[in-house]
Design an enzyme around this catalytic site. Structure first.
Site, short mmCIF file in Angstrom:
data_model
loop_
_atom_site.label_atom_id
_atom_site.label_comp_id
_atom_site.label_asym_id
_atom_site.label_seq_id
_atom_site.Cartn_x
_atom_site.Cartn_y
_atom_site.Cartn_z
N ASP A 1 -33.30 -38.79 100.00
CA ASP A 1 -33.64 -39.19 98.63
C ASP A 1 -34.24 -40.60 98.62
OD1 ASP A 1 -33.79 -39.64 95.91
OD2 ASP A 1 -31.77 -38.90 95.48
N TYR B 1 -34.38 -38.15 84.00
CA TYR B 1 -35.20 -39.24 83.47
C TYR B 1 -36.51 -38.73 82.89
CZ TYR B 1 -37.17 -43.97 83.32
OH TYR B 1 -37.70 -45.17 82.92
N HIS C 1 -34.37 -35.83 96.37
CA HIS C 1 -33.76 -36.12 95.07
C HIS C 1 -33.19 -34.87 94.39
CE1 HIS C 1 -32.81 -38.71 91.80
NE2 HIS C 1 -33.63 -38.10 90.95
N SER D 1 -29.48 -36.94 88.49
CA SER D 1 -30.32 -38.13 88.41
C SER D 1 -29.87 -38.99 87.23
CB SER D 1 -31.79 -37.73 88.34
OG SER D 1 -32.63 -38.84 88.51
#
Length: 324
Positions: free
Chosen positions: A272, A91, A301, A186
């Site tokens: 996470d 992201y 994460h 992700s």
């Protein structure tokens, strides 16, 4: 920690997500519209000084015929078409520098890293792909852009670009079209999972801490990261909750997992806070193809990071090097 060793609540968890009745029709019409535009793939060699890897600036047409960029990296010494890996980045990142992300070509694969439109202003050296489509009011970030309807939502464009990226690597003449896998972490993991549900004939999938999975549950349970953009938007647009989650239902990884058949390797960190492990397990349990999941007990994460990539390398080798 494997799926069998994960806490009982994760082994038993099943998402409450319900897909729209016209999910398949929506995506069929979306991809058919994209196919009306020529791919127009252009590969421009990039001088890097690397002795064992060639790098090409890749450009092709994605959603709406818009220009999408990427890096195509291939081993310099090769004999015939190569197995290929298409990667999608995290992201707010971008395709970065030509010398970044050398893992997959170093392992002998043709490697296309797709730029995610409109992103790249925060990490990884930037991106080179604009998003020329306007949108209505949105919370800062990308998660709520165009969220008023499925036709205008940002990830409709991103997922379509990603499907076209697989076509680009298959058409490039450097890779074997029958031996292609997809990977990402992700946001990239969420995109890869969507591609696995939309593109037939893929040979392997690897996703780390995937975003855009079990979205409504994720928005309620995530304590950090992109999902908070959705909750922030809904805090201001309090009467739009039903409409927002109606839109998001067309982009949830659970639905794509139900349609994917390539052998898949998932990973998640049990600590996470960005993509809660239950959301990864929700997608994993919904996945219809052969699958494994690794739950990293004390990771967040990063979902195992480079150590987890060792699993991907070991798994992709037999999946992609075997001749069909």
């Amino acid at each position: 920690m494997t799926a069998a060793e994960a806490p009982a609540d994760l082994r038993e968890y099943r998402s409450a997500y319900q897909e729209p009745a016209d999910f398949d029709a929506f995506w069929r019409e979306t991809l058919d519209a994209a196919d009306a535009h020529p791919l127009d793939l252009v590969l421009t060699p990039v001088a890097t000084g690397l002795r064992t890897i060639e790098v090409f600036d890749a450009a092709f047409r994605g959603f709406g015929g818009h220009l999408v960029k990427g890096w195509l990296r291939v081993p310099r010494h090769r004999d015939g078409p190569l197995p290929a890996v298409v990667q999608f980045h995290g992201y707010a990142s971008g395709r970065g520098h030509p010398l970044d992300d050398l893992l997959w070509p170093s392992a002998g694969y043709a490697h296309l890293l797709m730029d995610t439109r409109g992103q790249g202003g925060a990490y990884a050296g930037g991106g080179g792909t604009p998003d020329p489509v306007g949108a209505g009011p949105a919370y800062p970030g990308f998660m709520t852009r165009g969220i008023a309807g499925k036709e205008t939502y940002y990830y409709r464009r991103v997922y379509t670009d990603a499907v076209r990226a697989v076509r680009a690597v298959r058409d490039a003449g450097l890779a074997d079209p029958a031996r292609v896998g997809v990977t990402g972490a992700s946001q990239g993991g969420g995109i890869a999972l969507a591609v696995a549900g939309l593109v037939p004939g893929l040979r392997a999938l690897h996703v780390q801490a995937p975003l855009m999975c079990d979205i409504r549950h994720a928005v309620r349970t995530s304590n950090d990261g992109p999902y908070q953009e959705i909750s922030g938007y809904l805090a201001a647009h309090r009467t739009s909750v039903a409409d927002v989650f109606t839109t998001l239902a067309y982009f949830d990884g659970i639905a794509f997992a139900r349609r994917a058949t390539a052998p898949a390797w998932f990973s998640t960190g049990l600590l996470d806070q960005v993509c809660p492990p239950s959301t990864a397990f929700g997608a994993f349990h919904a996945y219809t193809g052969p699958k494994e999941i690794r739950a990293w007990e004390f990771n967040g994460h990063d979902a195992g990071g480079s150590l987890d990539l060792e699993t991907a390398l070991a798994a992709f080798h037999p999946a992609l090097t075997a001749v069909p």
